[in-house]
Design a protein around this motif. Structure first.
Motif: not given
Length: 296
Positions: A5-8, A165-167, A173-176, A210-212
């Motif tokens: 749900k969070m991902a959506t 990648k570690t996250v 989900m990493p925010i770069l 995927s990343v943000m």
């Protein structure tokens, strides 16, 4: 599963991400802007108590909910505290329908090759496990680009993806966040190099991952459209980076598909001395203006 749900919500939600993650270095300034001077606290613990009160006041306000604020980035100490008797991340998701993220970086190295890399993050694995257990969806780590230096920018992006990648390996989900300083003379050139490097990093990500991305508002409108459209990018968000809220909103509204993740831009105009009615009206207007710029 909550994470689905969070991902959506992060992928499709209309709104923006609130950045409530000022850390030790930036907290005194955030408190000053909020109308609380250094003489109001005698030590770091007192300072963090006051900033938590400020954040709690924002989070619990009626203007702050998932209808317009789809996510919020927290400082580690905020994650470890409660809001109205509930752990902060849990309160955000269950009460406010706001997806919680955690700032994980430990600050910046000294500048080299025109950039500031992330300091080492000892204990990162443990922190990520703890965050996941507390219901955190993703993370954020910020490095800084101060010049259009190809080697420096390549190093920043490579490090961001390495941490990412570690996250991901911990189920988050990493925010770069490779921030380009908005005042540099060669900002547009730095953004061209940054775009090319991020695209390389995305192409190297395994299928299904995927990343943000959290990026400075670009000099050229829609500079980051290739990232927004990329299948391995969940969302691209913008930092206000020192612009006033009005300036940041105006720039953001020119970038299709990019949404806000403002810190100072969100809390601008709020003060500890305001009545609840005034505080709510000020926050509501801020939230609406950032929402409008994000969903244009």
């Amino acid at each position: 599963m909550t994470n689905t749900k969070m991902a959506t919500q992060m992928r499709e939600g209309r709104g923006f991400i609130a950045a409530l993650d000022q850390s030790g270095g930036s907290t005194p300034k955030a408190l000053r802007l909020y109308g609380i001077n250094e003489d109001a606290y005698s030590d770091e613990a007192g300072m963090f108590d006051l900033i938590h009160q400020m954040r709690s006041r924002i989070i619990t306000d009626a203007a702050f909910n998932g209808d317009r604020v789809i996510g919020a980035i927290l400082f580690e100490m905020t994650m470890d505290r409660d809001v109205e008797g509930t752990p902060t991340a849990q309160y955000l998701w269950e009460t406010k329908n706001v997806v919680p993220f955690l700032k994980i970086d430990k600050g910046l190295e000294a500048e080299e090759n025109g950039v500031q890399l992330l300091k080492p993050m000892p204990g990162l694995g443990d922190l990520l496990d703890r965050a996941a257990a507390k219901g955190i969806f993703g993370t954020k780590e910020r490095s800084v680009i101060n010049a259009a230096n190809e080697k420096g920018i390549a190093d920043v992006v490579a490090q961001q993806f390495e941490v990412g990648k570690t996250v991901l390996s911990h189920g988050l989900m990493p925010i770069l966040e490779p921030e380009v300083t908005i005042s540099i003379a060669d900002k547009a050139e730095a953004e061209d190099i940054l775009l090319a490097e991020i695209l390389k990093g995305l192409d190297a990500l395994p299928e299904g991952q995927s990343v943000m991305l959290k990026l400075s508002l670009p000099t050229k409108a829609n500079q980051y459209k290739p990232l927004i459209d990329h299948p391995k990018v969940m969302r691209v968000v913008a930092l206000s980076g020192g612009y006033s809220r009005d300036e940041a909103n105006e720039l953001l509204s020119k970038n299709d598909g990019m949404i806000a993740s403002f810190s100072r831009g969100l809390s601008e105009g709020l003060s500890a001395q305001q009545s609840d009615t005034d505080f709510n009206a000020t926050l509501d207007a801020a939230v609406q203006s950032i929402f409008d710029a994000s969903v244009k």
